[in-house]
Design a protein around this motif. Sequence first.
Motif, PDB file in Angstrom:
ATOM      1  N   LEU A 132     -37.453  74.539 -64.055  1.00  0.00           N
ATOM      2  CA  LEU A 132     -36.313  75.202 -64.665  1.00  0.00           C
ATOM      3  C   LEU A 132     -35.721  76.233 -63.708  1.00  0.00           C
ATOM      4  O   LEU A 132     -34.491  76.353 -63.589  1.00  0.00           O
ATOM      5  N   TYR A 133     -36.567  76.965 -63.014  1.00  0.00           N
ATOM      6  CA  TYR A 133     -36.061  77.954 -62.065  1.00  0.00           C
ATOM      7  C   TYR A 133     -35.351  77.274 -60.897  1.00  0.00           C
ATOM      8  O   TYR A 133     -34.322  77.771 -60.408  1.00  0.00           O
TER       9      TYR A 133
ATOM     10  N   THR B 232     -34.113  84.132 -71.067  1.00  0.00           N
ATOM     11  CA  THR B 232     -33.588  83.871 -72.408  1.00  0.00           C
ATOM     12  C   THR B 232     -34.148  82.580 -72.974  1.00  0.00           C
ATOM     13  O   THR B 232     -34.566  82.520 -74.142  1.00  0.00           O
ATOM     14  N   VAL B 233     -34.190  81.547 -72.151  1.00  0.00           N
ATOM     15  CA  VAL B 233     -34.742  80.266 -72.604  1.00  0.00           C
ATOM     16  C   VAL B 233     -36.235  80.398 -72.890  1.00  0.00           C
ATOM     17  O   VAL B 233     -36.740  79.880 -73.903  1.00  0.00           O
TER      18      VAL B 233
ATOM     19  N   MET C  53     -38.563  79.872 -76.296  1.00  0.00           N
ATOM     20  CA  MET C  53     -39.639  78.883 -76.299  1.00  0.00           C
ATOM     21  C   MET C  53     -40.987  79.477 -76.668  1.00  0.00           C
ATOM     22  O   MET C  53     -41.793  78.848 -77.362  1.00  0.00           O
ATOM     23  N   THR C  54     -41.278  80.688 -76.181  1.00  0.00           N
ATOM     24  CA  THR C  54     -42.623  81.238 -76.308  1.00  0.00           C
ATOM     25  C   THR C  54     -42.701  82.461 -77.210  1.00  0.00           C
ATOM     26  O   THR C  54     -43.664  82.597 -77.952  1.00  0.00           O
ATOM     27  N   GLY C  55     -41.707  83.380 -77.118  1.00  0.00           N
ATOM     28  CA  GLY C  55     -41.764  84.596 -77.910  1.00  0.00           C
ATOM     29  C   GLY C  55     -42.707  85.646 -77.361  1.00  0.00           C
ATOM     30  O   GLY C  55     -43.033  86.609 -78.044  1.00  0.00           O
ATOM     31  N   ILE C  56     -43.152  85.462 -76.105  1.00  0.00           N
ATOM     32  CA  ILE C  56     -44.100  86.393 -75.495  1.00  0.00           C
ATOM     33  C   ILE C  56     -43.432  87.041 -74.294  1.00  0.00           C
ATOM     34  O   ILE C  56     -42.941  86.355 -73.392  1.00  0.00           O
ATOM     35  N   VAL C  57     -43.413  88.354 -74.269  1.00  0.00           N
ATOM     36  CA  VAL C  57     -42.764  89.064 -73.178  1.00  0.00           C
ATOM     37  C   VAL C  57     -43.497  88.838 -71.865  1.00  0.00           C
ATOM     38  O   VAL C  57     -42.895  88.607 -70.811  1.00  0.00           O
TER      39      VAL C  57
END
Length: 257
Positions: free
Chosen positions: A83-84, A107-108, A112-116
């Motif tokens: 993706l990068y 943002t994506v 997808m994960t919700g983890i910072v």
Amino acid sequence: MSSTLVLSMMFVSLLVLLLSGMPLAFVLAFLAILFTVILWGADALVLTVLQTFDAMTSDILLAIPLYVLMASVLQRSGIIEALYRAMELWFRRLPGGLAVGTVAICTVMAAMTGIVGAAVAAMGILALPSMLQRGYDQRLALGTICAGGTLGILIPPSIITIVYASTAQISVGKMFAAGIVPGVILAGLYILYIILRAIIQPDLAPRQSGEQTNLGEMLSSLKALILPVLIVLSVLGSIYAVLPHPPRQQQWVLLER
């Protein structure tokens, strides 16, 4: 014993135990048991056991380890690297293109994960060396990663939102739905700020005009977006699907008002 004194004692104890090298889980458990006994006596430990059992059987908190598992699988699957690479190819001609692509990936990943920590760690390994190698300002590069990584707090499925909704006894689905638009707006403001700073101060984010980009390679890199887009649509789509919607007649009444 005043609440200020108790808070100060807990903070100092937490700091001392963390600096001693004790694992965080044991530090928190020890402090919880110690101050419970000091403030309310040994009989109050029964409530601690009951509260722990309620947390273990909570249907809401059950989503947290599942999202953590999904983030771990995505980190080790190579999707983030692909993706990068796609974002690097498509955004490199923009002012501050690598930084813009980093915010877009964060943002994506937040959706997808919700983890910072997942976004910050991944972009710190992939994006930071790439931006510094191309002459980006160190403060701009680090600020982009830190700011983009924190979008996981707001954009669903955010683990922080799950914990807050469970503690406040409010709907997790409504909290998720309320965080989508502000999260996207915040990401857009980050991107706008980077572009404007790169235009005003080109030395902060030099353009890579000398590098030749193959159109076929750019189109081929879009394959990396398929799985992330499917995951984001499934997560956000399921959130909106389970939300209760008012009847159509009631919706017209609300619109007229």
